[in-house]
Design an enzyme around this catalytic site. Structure first.
Site, short mmCIF file in Angstrom:
data_model
loop_
_atom_site.label_atom_id
_atom_site.label_comp_id
_atom_site.label_asym_id
_atom_site.label_seq_id
_atom_site.Cartn_x
_atom_site.Cartn_y
_atom_site.Cartn_z
N GLY A 99 0.83 -1.20 0.00
CA GLY A 99 0.00 0.00 0.00
C GLY A 99 0.87 1.25 0.00
O GLY A 99 2.01 1.22 0.47
N CYS B 277 5.81 -0.25 7.17
CA CYS B 277 5.47 0.91 6.35
C CYS B 277 6.69 1.29 5.51
O CYS B 277 7.80 1.29 6.01
CB CYS B 277 5.09 2.07 7.26
N LEU B 278 6.45 1.63 4.24
CA LEU B 278 7.56 2.01 3.36
C LEU B 278 8.23 3.29 3.86
O LEU B 278 9.39 3.55 3.52
CB LEU B 278 7.06 2.21 1.93
N GLU C 44 -3.36 3.33 5.39
CA GLU C 44 -3.14 4.33 4.33
C GLU C 44 -3.96 5.59 4.57
O GLU C 44 -3.50 6.70 4.30
CB GLU C 44 -3.44 3.74 2.95
N HIS D 170 -2.20 7.85 6.84
CA HIS D 170 -1.17 8.67 6.16
C HIS D 170 -1.78 9.96 5.62
O HIS D 170 -1.17 11.03 5.72
CB HIS D 170 -0.57 7.89 4.97
NI NI Z 1 2.65 3.28 5.56
#
Ligand code: NI
Length: 166
Positions: A46, A91-92, A134, A137
């Site tokens: 995501g 999380c990226l 997401e 975010h």
């Molecule tokens: Ni994330």
């Protein structure tokens, strides 16, 4: 198509609250294409526009094993929640960190799809977690805000150190 740069915690730009998309036009569709490419390359399941420093309410997701079920949600809005679950999240924007986070188990979400068409979706398990993560975010919130401040402080120090070494 282009790969977008992913911001890393504790970058303050990750704290920006994204604005609703007014019209799903070609420009928005280009952003969506780039976001999918960036997410698949990372690789991740995501990505929210906030993470690539675009402050519009767009998220892309693919939780399928074969990475062939792209889901784009524009202006997503959770209209009902039910139950609780605790899952290990990553999380990226917080590379290398995984922590248990508690969230709603089942959700119903309304959004626009990549063509600007209204959709309503019910989700559970990993898809439910991913959508909630997401949407956080887009509100300037990270999963590390949902764990203890002591752990968050340690993670902040670890990532600042890593970024200095790059
Ligand atoms: Ni994330």
């Amino acid at each position: 198509m282009a790969l977008l740069k992913i911001l890393h915690f504790p970058d303050s730009r990750l704290r920006t609250k994204a604005k609703p998309v007014k019209e799903v036009d070609a420009k928005i569709q280009n952003i969506i294409t780039d976001m999918f490419e960036t997410m698949y390359m990372a690789p991740g399941i995501g990505l929210a526009a906030t993470q690539v420093n675009i402050h519009q309410r767009i998220i892309v997701i693919d939780v399928s094993e074969n990475k062939n079920q792209p889901l784009c949600l524009i202006n997503p809005n959770i209209i009902s929640v039910d139950g609780q679950q605790s899952t290990e999240e990553g999380c990226l924007s917080v590379p290398g960190v995984f922590e248990q986070v508690q969230r709603a188990e089942n959700i119903t979400v309304q959004a626009l799809d990549k063509n600007g068409k209204q959709l309503t979706l019910t989700a559970d398990e990993i898809l439910s977690v991913c959508i909630q993560h997401e949407i956080d975010h887009l509100n300037g919130k990270l999963f590390v805000d949902r764990i203890s401040s002591l752990k968050r402080q340690r993670i902040r120090q670890k990532l600042i150190k890593q970024q200095r070494n790059i």
